[in-house]
Design an enzyme around this catalytic site. Structure first.
Site, PDB file in Angstrom:
ATOM      1  N   HIS A  58       7.697  -9.635  -5.789  1.00 42.87           N
ATOM      2  CA  HIS A  58       7.400 -10.204  -4.474  1.00 42.87           C
ATOM      3  C   HIS A  58       7.691 -11.700  -4.451  1.00 42.87           C
ATOM      4  O   HIS A  58       8.148 -12.228  -3.435  1.00 42.87           O
ATOM      5  CB  HIS A  58       5.940  -9.939  -4.106  1.00 42.87           C
ATOM      6  CG  HIS A  58       5.621  -8.496  -3.919  1.00 42.87           C
ATOM      7  ND1 HIS A  58       5.370  -7.934  -2.680  1.00 42.87           N
ATOM      8  CD2 HIS A  58       5.519  -7.473  -4.812  1.00 42.87           C
ATOM      9  CE1 HIS A  58       5.114  -6.645  -2.818  1.00 42.87           C
ATOM     10  NE2 HIS A  58       5.201  -6.347  -4.111  1.00 42.87           N
ATOM     11  N   ASP A  88       3.968 -12.479   2.698  1.00 43.97           N
ATOM     12  CA  ASP A  88       4.303 -11.141   2.227  1.00 43.97           C
ATOM     13  C   ASP A  88       3.592 -10.120   3.103  1.00 43.97           C
ATOM     14  O   ASP A  88       2.468 -10.342   3.558  1.00 43.97           O
ATOM     15  CB  ASP A  88       3.835 -11.007   0.773  1.00 43.97           C
ATOM     16  CG  ASP A  88       4.472  -9.847   0.047  1.00 43.97           C
ATOM     17  OD1 ASP A  88       4.292  -8.701   0.498  1.00 43.97           O
ATOM     18  OD2 ASP A  88       5.132 -10.075  -0.973  1.00 43.97           O
TER      19      ASP A  88
END
Length: 483
Positions: free
Chosen positions: A22, A124
């Site tokens: 991520h 995110d």
């Protein structure tokens, strides 16, 4: 892509989920925005901040004058272990404990005379607490889902699986009694799916399971953001992208693959932003330089996958017995609770033919002409980088939406073949030989090259992803700056 000329630059605050898979795409996005004149604040957890210092050095963290790093606590007990934390515990903790310190950080940034006013927060997709923080300050909030579009759509249907009585399963027998072969025919834009192709987090006997609840709720919460961006391109996932836009949100921007979009950034500047949480072993590039084109099997299970010592040995002897050169990434924490140890006779068998290292610059490896096939866990970063490199895949999905990506690679894009979950060395030898020596492998390679060309077209000047990135900046970010 030219930079923005302005006395006061737009300021984007980026918030990745604290795992390598991520952090990387958020860093790529930050790099792209920075190249367009943005001031960037990149917010890691304190644990990952320490890891980044170990990997890249304090001078990297000190950064450029207009690309700064900040850190917030993740709510978990302190650990100095150089590994991704336990994913369910980490996920539960970030959604429960990160909002307050993140609000404090935004307040600090807003009060500082040394940074430009915050233009937007880009978080995110599984750090949706940032939406609440953005609303608190009246700042636009954009969700970056680091999954494939098909993975995102699958998570949006967790609640539908419950409504239809499919989940939770009664007991663990569903894992081996054929239940997972049940068709899933109710997800728009995703035909010919089975339960086994859905993200692994649906495989629960309790709907209160942390990851089942977390991924479903974070996906739906992300729909409240001002916009959603995906690291994919239209032609690759057109059917499901159309379905998402029709059913959920039209403020979705496909702006990938980032790895190709960022090629317009000068190389020296681009290298300054590498974000690996492990030290990258660059000796692999020299090793690859000495190999014939399409001759090497590249093996990497990603940053989270863990295997048993038995599986490690099956992989080892499968690679050795294939007789093909291979580059194998064996992270220090890849074996569950133990160090990865292989017998001396294995090293003797692969002498001058195999290279084992702990971490590599994967983007460079997958662009290297010597790599002939990628044995992957099918995480989305790895999958989109593999497509961008024009490499076929041997798929061994571990968890999350990797099963969904595997399905698409094998059956829709036709660039991959799947290994059995309970892998044996003989199967691995057979699959490697099939992909490296037969017409089946050559056809998968041709398909992979076709998808790479389409990705290059999408990210070149005037391409769909290139134009979408321009639109994203103008519509989702800068129109708010002038208000």
């Amino acid at each position: 892509m030219g930079s923005l000329a302005s006395e006061i630059p737009p300021h984007a605050v980026l918030v990745p989920y604290p795992a390598q898979g991520h952090v990387n795409p958020l860093m790529q996005l930050g790099k792209l925005l920075h190249s367009r004149g943005f001031y960037i604040t990149f917010v890691n957890t304190e644990h990952n901040h320490r890891r980044l210092i170990r990997s890249r050095g304090q001078e990297f963290i000190d950064g450029l004058p207009d690309f700064k790093f900040e850190a917030i606590p993740d709510g978990l007990p302190y650990t100095d272990r150089d590994a991704t934390q336990h994913v369910p515990s980490l996920s539960d903790s970030t959604r429960k404990h990160c909002l307050a310190p993140f609000i404090d950080l935004i307040a600090k940034l807003k009060a500082s005379p040394d940074v430009p006013p915050i233009t937007c927060i880009i978080s995110d997709g599984v750090m949706a607490f940032a939406i609440d923080a953005a609303r608190h300050f009246g700042i636009p909030e954009i969700q970056f889902w680091t999954t494939s579009a098909c993975g995102f759509m699958a998570y949006l249907h967790h609640i539908e699986l419950v409504r239809r009585g499919i989940v939770p399963f009664k007991d663990e027998s569903f894992l081996h009694d054929g239940t997972l072969d049940q068709p899933v025919d109710f997800i728009p834009g995703m035909p010919n799916m089975k339960l086994r192709d859905m993200p692994s987090f649906i495989r629960v006997t309790d709907v209160n399971d942390i990851m089942f609840d977390f991924m479903g709720s974070e996906a739906h919460k992300s729909l409240k953001a001002d916009a959603i961006i995906l690291n994919t391109y239209d032609e690759l996932e057109q059917e499901v992208l159309d379905a998402i836009a029709a059913r959920y949100s039209k403020n979705i921007y496909t702006v990938g693959p980032f790895i190709l979009l960022e090629k317009g950034i000068p190389e020296i500047k681009s290298k300054a932003f590498r974000s690996s949480l492990w030290k990258e072993d660059l000796s692999c590039i020299e090793w690859l330089d000495k190999r014939e084109p399409d001759s090497v099997v590249y093996v990497n299970y990603g940053c989270v996958t863990t295997i048993t010592n038995e599986q490690l040995n099956e992989f080892a002897w499968g690679l050795a017995n294939s007789k093909h050169p291979f580059l194998w990434i064996v992270r220090p924490d890849v074996v569950m609770g133990e160090s990865a140890v292989l017998p001396e006779e294995f090293y003797e068998a692969i002498k001058d033919r195999g290279l084992l290292v702990s971490w590599v610059p994967q983007d460079r490896v997958l662009q290297h002409p010597a790599v002939g096939v990628f044995l992957s866990h099918c995480g989305w970063n790895s999958t989109i980088e593999c497509i961008s490199g024009g490499k076929p895949m041997i798929c061994w999905p571990f968890f999350a939406e990797q099963q969904t990506n595997c399905k698409y690679a094998c059956d829709v894009w036709k660039t991959g073949v799947e290994l059995s979950t309970n892998l044996k060395r003989e199967e691995l030898v057979s699959i490697i030989k099939e992909m490296m020596e037969t017409e089946i492998g050559r056809e998968r390679r041709r398909r992979a090259v076709e998808w790479r060309k389409k990705a290059e077209e999408a990210t070149s000047v005037g391409g769909v992803s290139y134009n979408n990135f321009d639109r994203f900046i103008k519509e989702a970010i800068l129109q708010h700056k002038t208000k």
